[in-house]
Design an enzyme around this catalytic site. Structure first.
Site, PDB file in Angstrom:
ATOM      1  CG  PHE A 167     -10.067  -9.489  11.467  1.00  0.00           C
ATOM      2  CD1 PHE A 167      -8.811  -9.918  11.918  1.00  0.00           C
ATOM      3  CD2 PHE A 167     -10.328  -9.528  10.112  1.00  0.00           C
ATOM      4  CE1 PHE A 167      -7.852 -10.375  11.025  1.00  0.00           C
ATOM      5  CE2 PHE A 167      -9.377 -10.001   9.206  1.00  0.00           C
ATOM      6  CZ  PHE A 167      -8.139 -10.417   9.668  1.00  0.00           C
TER       7      PHE A 167
ATOM      8  CG  MET B  18      22.600  12.301   2.930  1.00  0.00           C
ATOM      9  SD  MET B  18      23.743  13.433   2.098  1.00  0.00           S
ATOM     10  CE  MET B  18      22.714  14.077   0.785  1.00  0.00           C
TER      11      MET B  18
ATOM     12  CE  LYS C  49     -17.410  -6.554   3.290  1.00  0.00           C
ATOM     13  NZ  LYS C  49     -16.610  -7.780   3.377  1.00  0.00           N
TER      14      LYS C  49
ATOM     15  CD  GLU D  48      -1.787  -2.360   1.503  1.00  0.00           C
ATOM     16  OE1 GLU D  48      -0.616  -2.616   1.878  1.00  0.00           O
ATOM     17  OE2 GLU D  48      -2.694  -3.226   1.486  1.00  0.00           O
TER      18      GLU D  48
HETATM   19  C1  LIG Z   1      12.488   5.635   5.200  1.00  0.00           C
HETATM   20  C2  LIG Z   1      13.769   6.281   5.560  1.00  0.00           C
HETATM   21  N1  LIG Z   1      14.604   5.684   6.452  1.00  0.00           N
HETATM   22  C3  LIG Z   1      15.781   6.269   6.768  1.00  0.00           C
HETATM   23  C4  LIG Z   1      16.136   7.458   6.224  1.00  0.00           C
HETATM   24  C5  LIG Z   1      17.465   8.102   6.600  1.00  0.00           C
HETATM   25  N2  LIG Z   1      18.350   8.197   5.439  1.00  0.00           N
HETATM   26  C6  LIG Z   1      18.463   9.334   4.729  1.00  0.00           C
HETATM   27  S1  LIG Z   1      19.468   9.168   3.406  1.00  0.00           S
HETATM   28  C7  LIG Z   1      19.794   7.567   3.785  1.00  0.00           C
HETATM   29  C8  LIG Z   1      20.710   6.752   2.929  1.00  0.00           C
HETATM   30  C9  LIG Z   1      20.171   6.523   1.579  1.00  0.00           C
HETATM   31  O1  LIG Z   1      20.920   5.514   0.957  1.00  0.00           O
HETATM   32  P1  LIG Z   1      20.785   5.250  -0.582  1.00  0.00           P
HETATM   33  O2  LIG Z   1      19.358   5.118  -0.952  1.00  0.00           O
HETATM   34  O3  LIG Z   1      21.677   4.145  -0.969  1.00  0.00           O
HETATM   35  O4  LIG Z   1      21.253   6.633  -1.224  1.00  0.00           O
HETATM   36  P2  LIG Z   1      22.734   7.268  -1.268  1.00  0.00           P
HETATM   37  O5  LIG Z   1      22.787   8.312  -0.215  1.00  0.00           O
HETATM   38  O6  LIG Z   1      23.704   6.184  -1.044  1.00  0.00           O
HETATM   39  O7  LIG Z   1      22.803   7.859  -2.620  1.00  0.00           O
HETATM   40  C10 LIG Z   1      19.116   7.184   4.951  1.00  0.00           C
HETATM   41  C11 LIG Z   1      19.222   5.835   5.564  1.00  0.00           C
HETATM   42  C12 LIG Z   1      15.225   8.065   5.326  1.00  0.00           C
HETATM   43  N3  LIG Z   1      15.450   9.246   4.772  1.00  0.00           N
HETATM   44  N4  LIG Z   1      14.068   7.450   5.002  1.00  0.00           N
END
Ligand SMILES: Cc1ncc(C[n+]2csc(CCOP(=O)(O)OP(=O)(O)O)c2C)c(N)n1
Ligand SMILES: [Mg+2]
Lengths: 183, 584
Positions: B113, B483, B163, B51
């Site tokens: 439920f 990041m 529902k 979803e």
């Molecule tokens: C749902 C969610 N969980 C955690 C984060 C924290 N967070 C921000 S950027 C990031 C890393 C993203 O990794 P990736 O998708 O591989 O992108 P990259 O920075 O390596 O390009 C995280 C864990 C977030 N923004 N969203």
């Protein structure tokens, strides 16, 4: 253009923290109060008093809320309250001439005649009503603004308060400019 | 009106709203609605695999088309799975109507439920929400939901439908537009800008020496790109856009400063810092934009044009607030300026200002160290820009790849760059890209994803393959939560706590297993060819895994809570040491 030193700063408006009284006209629908409470809680503010009641129109209710907070944040909160779909009118009445009332029920220790007489005398001065009386207690009903309620409480506290309850404040903007008279 | 089931009324109402596609998943509480969709068979349905995916698809559809997106889920877990997408739509003001099934009215409040109080749960993250308690209210509430979602400051609206309501036979009529508007006395979305304030704004613009337009997502929502461009060109004002405002002004235009803020360009941030007049249009002074608020544009007077009174002076006090529909305010502002013969008061200073900005652009353009041995992540985006000739719709996940996508692809039309700005939702890219492609089948849609973000909603690749939706996923694979790793490098002394993703699936095989085409490259010389090949596949989704230089950083960067004067530049220098304080 010229060079200057230091780190210039923008002025950030900061408000005074004080009690605000906010009057909100809302659609009389389920969930409205929860919406308003959620919004206020989201700012980290506590609702100090609250009243909800009918208005002259069947489908509208008036909610009066007392909340302590920073003027600037409250101003922002009021804009967000206005943004809610179910709010018709939101006003901060804090600095507006208004009539304000709350209702108190208070049960006091009164084991003998002496105390009962004295309580009755004080109640009379404050235009309080005796609504219940027993062997050792007396219950008074009092309406007024918060100053009056506070003054009354100060006087009767020495007798010993068994129980008390107050309603939230209700308030309406005053149309006349004359001073409020004590009723 | 003939008698029919509540569920049929829902479909009729959706048709009346012009809905042509719904993204969703069936379950016990919404089965009647699915039955009506099947029987009436006039609305296309995309069966998501989660979803959250359905929600982001509806967002992507709405962001790409400007129309209201629709997502449908069952009660309980179906509804809770939507919440991330609902919050995402709320933060980015995306018009989406979320429909959820609910347990029958007589069971509500009984811990039945699959019962959750989804209306209570989503109250803080919806523009408004409804629980339908009477069949008579059903078509009205759905129509109100659409009206609220798309007018004023757009946003998500949820309608929770028990529902038994969907099963009730009824002859209720679908209310007219007028009845819908009259039924919402507390909602007045159409606000005219105050003429006095517009006059003041015009005067300030004519008198400014160092003006900057700071344009946000509100300008895109209001379709005000033509007016922004006219104002900028008429008054020769440089334009910076936020992440959400991209496309409201062509980034290839000589007056464009590109993006500002935490990962903004050096020249946008310098221009805003030194400006004496900041004209904020449909932007909200988010902390990712302002950094340290008291050092944000410290010399500037601020004009703020926004549809939402609650956005004005929220984070920063403005001098000229103008609440109103952005496009009509701009039209009147331009008229007002023309009434004064468009006479710029300080011609000399304005010329010097544009020269200064050009000097900043030359001093620190967006840059990185190219390589012919490893693929630099920035090069992936540049190469994609070339291969698509700047014409693709781009969606992204969240992280470094998102910011590189913002920096190294130049956006030229509204609704071209679709990403999760306010909530920063990893996993947004793929489903949003699917929604965008459904809305704009005429456009190439590329999803620039992170290896981490992709995994959060990767099941939707199956959805794309199921419907032969030819989206293209480019995974910028650094095998890191990049990041977060960057922050750990810069602010936590390289203590890389739980960011290594080098244990990962074989993305090519994974793509194939989902019914998509999979490709991989780690060779900078063949990158463009691979991207071109992906672009040309029209009958299936494609996934391209690009192995990139692992520890590349996303720069420039203003560290969180710092000021533009603390910007870290791509060559490791710091702005404070690099620039003078220029004050007119
Ligand atoms: C749902 C969610 N969980 C955690 C984060 C924290 N967070 C921000 S950027 C990031 C890393 C993203 O990794 P990736 O998708 O591989 O992108 P990259 O920075 O390596 O390009 C995280 C864990 C977030 N923004 N969203
Ligand atoms: Mg990564």
């Amino acid at each position: 253009m010229e060079a200057v030193n230091g780190r210039p700063k923008r002025e950030i408006k900061k408000g005074e923290t004080r009690k605000h009284i906010i009057s909100i006209l809302v659609n009389n629908e389920f969930g409205v109060l929860a919406r308003i409470a959620t919004l206020i809680a989201g700012k980290g503010y506590n609702i100090e008093s609250l009243s909800v009641g009918d208005t002259s129109e069947a489908n509208l209710s008036r909610i009066t809320i007392e909340v302590k907070g920073d003027d600037v944040v409250i101003d922002q909160m009021i804009k967000q309250l206005r943004r809610l779909i179910d709010t018709i009118k939101v006003r901060d009445l804090t600095d507006v001439p208004r009539v304000e009332r709350e209702l108190m029920l208070i049960k006091l220790h009164a084991p003998s005649h002496k105390e009962r007489d004295e309580i009755l005398r004080i109640a009379q001065i404050f235009r309080g009503k005796v609504v219940d009386i027993s062997q050792d207690s007396i219950m008074i009903e009092l309406t007024g603004d918060s100053e009056k309620i506070k003054a009354f409480l100060n006087l009767v506290r020495p007798f010993g308060i068994k129980e008390m309850a107050t309603t939230g404040k209700i308030t309406l903007k005053r149309e006349s400019v004359a001073e409020e008279t004590q009723d | 009106m003939a008698m029919r089931k509540g569920a049929d009324v829902i479909v009729e109402t959706l048709l009346k709203e012009g809905v042509d596609v719904i993204f969703g998943i069936p379950g016990g509480a919404n089965m009647e609605i699915y039955d009506a969709l099947y029987r009436i068979n006039k609305i296309k349905h995309i069966l998501a695999r989660h979803e959250q995916g359905a929600g982001h698809m509806a967002e992507g559809y709405a962001k790409a088309s400007g129309k209201v997106g629709v997502a449908l889920a069952t009660s309980g877990p179906g509804a809770t799975n939507l919440i991330t997408a609902i919050a995402d739509a709320y933060m980015d003001s995306v018009p989406v109507v979320f429909l959820t099934g609910q347990v029958p009215t007589f069971l509500i409040g009984n811990d039945a439920f699959q019962e959750v109080d989804i209306v209570g749960m989503t109250r803080p993250v919806t523009k408004h929400n409804f629980l339908v308690k009477k069949i008579e209210d059903l078509p009205l509430m759905i129509r109100q939901a659409f009206y609220i979602a798309k007018t004023g400051r757009p946003g998500p609206v949820l309608v929770d439908i028990p529902k038994d309501i969907t099963q009730t036979m009824t002859d209720v009529e679908i209310p007219s537009d007028e009845e819908v508007i009259n039924s919402l006395p507390g909602y007045k979305p159409h606000i005219e800008g105050n003429p006095q304030q517009i006059k003041r704004a015009a005067q300030l613009i004519l008198e400014a020496k160092r003006p900057v337009l700071y344009v946000g997502g509100g300008a895109v929502a209001a379709e005000a790109n033509a007016e922004i461009t006219e104002l900028a060109e008429l008054m020769k004002i440089p334009v910076t856009t936020t992440n959400m405002g991209k496309g409201a002004f062509d980034e290839r235009h000589p007056l464009s400063l590109r993006m500002l803020g935490m990962h903004g360009t050096y020249y946008a941030n310098m221009a805003v810092y030194h400006s004496d007049l900041l004209i904020a249009v449909g932007s909200r002074f988010d902390d990712r934009v302002t950094g340290k608020v008291d050092e944000f544009a410290p010399f500037a007077k601020i004009i703020h044009i926004d549809i939402d009174p609650a956005s004005i002076s929220k984070n920063i006090t403005v001098d000229v607030p103008i609440v109103g529909d952005i496009r009509s305010v701009l039209v009147r502002l331009i008229e007002e300026i023309k009434n004064k013969n468009s006479k710029i008061v300080h011609e000399e200073e304005r010329k010097a200002w544009l020269e200064q900005i050009d000097a900043w652009k030359k001093a620190y353009p967006l840059s990185y160290k190219p390589s012919d041995k490893v693929i630099k992540p920035q090069f992936v985006i540049e190469a994609l820009y070339d291969v698509t000739e700047g014409n693709a719709i781009i969606t992204t996940g969240v992280g470094q790849h998102q910011m590189w996508s913002a920096m190294f692809y130049k956006y030229s039309f509204p609704r071209q760059f679709i990403n999760s700005g306010g909530l920063g939702t990893m996993g947004f890219g793929l489903p949003a890209g699917i929604g965008a492609k459904v809305a704009r089948p005429d456009k190439d849609v590329f999803i620039i994803d992170g290896d981490g973000s992709f995994l959060m909603t990767m099941q939707e690749l199956i959805t794309a393959a199921h419907y032969n939706i030819p989206i293209k996923v480019i995974i910028v694979n650094n095998a890191y939560y990049g990041m977060v790793r960057q922050w750990q490098e810069l602010f936590y002394n390289k203590r890389y706590s739980e960011v290594d993703l080098s244990f990962q699936p074989d993305f090519v095989k994974l793509a194939e297993a989902c019914g998509a085409v999979g490709m991989r490259t780690d060779n900078p010389k063949e990158l463009k060819d691979v991207l071109l090949k992906a672009k040309n596949i029209e009958d299936k989704p494609v996934l391209v895994e690009v192995i990139v230089d692992r520890e590349e950083n996303c720069l420039p960067m203003v560290p969180a809570g710092k000021s533009y004067k603390d910007m870290l530049l791509s060559d490791g220098k710091n702005v404070e040491a690099e620039t003078m304080y220029l004050v007119g």
